[in-house]
Motif scaffolding. Structure first.
Motif, PDB file in Angstrom:
ATOM      1  N   GLU A 114      31.224  86.537  83.352  1.00 27.76           N
ATOM      2  CA  GLU A 114      30.594  87.858  83.247  1.00 27.76           C
ATOM      3  C   GLU A 114      29.798  87.988  81.950  1.00 27.76           C
ATOM      4  O   GLU A 114      28.675  88.518  81.947  1.00 27.76           O
ATOM      5  N   LEU A 115      30.353  87.493  80.856  1.00 23.17           N
ATOM      6  CA  LEU A 115      29.650  87.537  79.578  1.00 23.17           C
ATOM      7  C   LEU A 115      28.389  86.672  79.623  1.00 23.17           C
ATOM      8  O   LEU A 115      27.335  87.059  79.099  1.00 23.17           O
ATOM      9  N   PHE A 116      28.473  85.516  80.255  1.00 25.36           N
ATOM     10  CA  PHE A 116      27.324  84.616  80.361  1.00 25.36           C
ATOM     11  C   PHE A 116      26.188  85.308  81.113  1.00 25.36           C
ATOM     12  O   PHE A 116      25.033  85.299  80.669  1.00 25.36           O
ATOM     13  N   VAL A 117      26.496  85.913  82.257  1.00 26.96           N
ATOM     14  CA  VAL A 117      25.478  86.613  83.050  1.00 26.96           C
ATOM     15  C   VAL A 117      24.886  87.770  82.245  1.00 26.96           C
ATOM     16  O   VAL A 117      23.666  87.951  82.201  1.00 26.96           O
ATOM     17  N   LYS A 118      25.748  88.531  81.606  1.00 26.36           N
ATOM     18  CA  LYS A 118      25.292  89.669  80.794  1.00 26.36           C
ATOM     19  C   LYS A 118      24.342  89.196  79.696  1.00 26.36           C
ATOM     20  O   LYS A 118      23.275  89.791  79.478  1.00 26.36           O
ATOM     21  N   THR A 119      24.710  88.136  79.004  1.00 24.62           N
ATOM     22  CA  THR A 119      23.885  87.604  77.918  1.00 24.62           C
ATOM     23  C   THR A 119      22.536  87.100  78.441  1.00 24.62           C
ATOM     24  O   THR A 119      21.491  87.376  77.831  1.00 24.62           O
ATOM     25  N   LEU A 120      22.556  86.380  79.550  1.00 24.05           N
ATOM     26  CA  LEU A 120      21.298  85.901  80.127  1.00 24.05           C
ATOM     27  C   LEU A 120      20.358  87.064  80.430  1.00 24.05           C
ATOM     28  O   LEU A 120      19.150  86.989  80.167  1.00 24.05           O
ATOM     29  N   ASN A 121      20.906  88.134  80.978  1.00 28.14           N
ATOM     30  CA  ASN A 121      20.082  89.296  81.309  1.00 28.14           C
ATOM     31  C   ASN A 121      19.628  90.057  80.067  1.00 28.14           C
ATOM     32  O   ASN A 121      18.465  90.445  79.965  1.00 28.14           O
ATOM     33  N   GLU A 122      20.516  90.250  79.106  1.00 22.19           N
ATOM     34  CA  GLU A 122      20.157  90.982  77.888  1.00 22.19           C
ATOM     35  C   GLU A 122      19.110  90.245  77.072  1.00 22.19           C
ATOM     36  O   GLU A 122      18.247  90.864  76.446  1.00 22.19           O
ATOM     37  N   GLU A 123      19.183  88.920  77.072  1.00 19.47           N
ATOM     38  CA  GLU A 123      18.237  88.126  76.286  1.00 19.47           C
ATOM     39  C   GLU A 123      17.011  87.702  77.103  1.00 19.47           C
ATOM     40  O   GLU A 123      16.178  86.950  76.598  1.00 19.47           O
ATOM     41  N   VAL A 131      20.943  87.428  89.380  1.00 19.58           N
ATOM     42  CA  VAL A 131      21.661  88.129  90.455  1.00 19.58           C
ATOM     43  C   VAL A 131      22.978  87.442  90.816  1.00 19.58           C
ATOM     44  O   VAL A 131      23.640  87.834  91.772  1.00 19.58           O
ATOM     45  N   THR A 132      23.360  86.445  90.065  1.00 19.23           N
ATOM     46  CA  THR A 132      24.596  85.712  90.314  1.00 19.23           C
ATOM     47  C   THR A 132      25.789  86.653  90.297  1.00 19.23           C
ATOM     48  O   THR A 132      25.981  87.413  89.344  1.00 19.23           O
ATOM     49  N   LYS A 133      26.582  86.594  91.360  1.00 17.47           N
ATOM     50  CA  LYS A 133      27.800  87.392  91.428  1.00 17.47           C
ATOM     51  C   LYS A 133      28.956  86.610  90.814  1.00 17.47           C
ATOM     52  O   LYS A 133      28.970  85.381  90.851  1.00 17.47           O
ATOM     53  N   VAL A 134      29.915  87.339  90.266  1.00 16.21           N
ATOM     54  CA  VAL A 134      31.146  86.756  89.738  1.00 16.21           C
ATOM     55  C   VAL A 134      32.282  87.364  90.552  1.00 16.21           C
ATOM     56  O   VAL A 134      32.507  88.568  90.511  1.00 16.21           O
TER      57      VAL A 134
END
Length: 181
Positions: A114-123, A131-134
């Protein structure tokens, strides 16, 4: 997390032949098995999954030694080797079975993913939103025998030569430090 234990990671990122071939090359990965997860049908076949009616994703189950390769490093490879910004599509493969999804097997994996996806989107790492689901892992059904180790067993097939081989070479070029010698 027990630092003396193999872990299991499950990733869906399009064609499982491609992802299996890439993750098999990573030092610390003990085993990669293609299969199906996230659907409603018990013991689905490839033909069932291809209809899109089972809700399963083509995925790989990765057994890895977390003393050699971390889950975080596997996430890096996962996101670098497919397009996580397309919903239910990877290249010319279209359908829910080709979605980008991480199936976590531990709370720690969930948090990291979840943190990885969040970081990819924020940066804004990708031009479009990831759009990757966890999702919590459910039953993983191994694919039929002819899908196992497909790239290594069928290098002469046109799909292997034209699609998988270039992906593997690109992975080896950009992730030299991860590749088994």
């Amino acid at each position: 997390m027990d630092s003396n234990k193999n872990e299991t990671a499950i990733f869906a990122n399009g064609c499982f032949w491609c992802s299996e071939a890439i993750f098999q090359k990573i030092n610390g990965v003990k085993e990669v098995k293609p299969g199906y997860i996230g659907g409603k049908t018990e013991n689905p076949t490839y033909e069932d999954v291809c209809t899109g009616l089972t809700d399963h994703a083509e995925a790989i189950e990765i057994i890895f030694d977390n003393k050699i390769v971390s889950y975080q490093e596997l996430l890096e490879v996962f996101f670098a080797t497919h397009d996580p910004t397309t919903l239910n599509r990877q290249g010319s493969d279209v359908g829910t079975q080709y979605r980008s999804e991480i199936f976590y097997t531990t709370k720690d994996q969930k948090e990291q993913a979840e943190l990885f996806v969040k970081t990819l989107n924020e940066e804004n790492i990708f031009e479009k939103r990831v759009v990757t689901k966890v999702t919590e892992a459910t039953t993983f059904y191994f694919a039929e025998n002819y899908h196992q180790n497909y790239f290594n067993n069928n290098p002469e097939k046109s799909y292997c030569a034209m699609v998988i081989s270039p992906k593997v070479k690109k992975f080896e070029k950009f992730f030299q430090e991860y590749v088994t010698k």
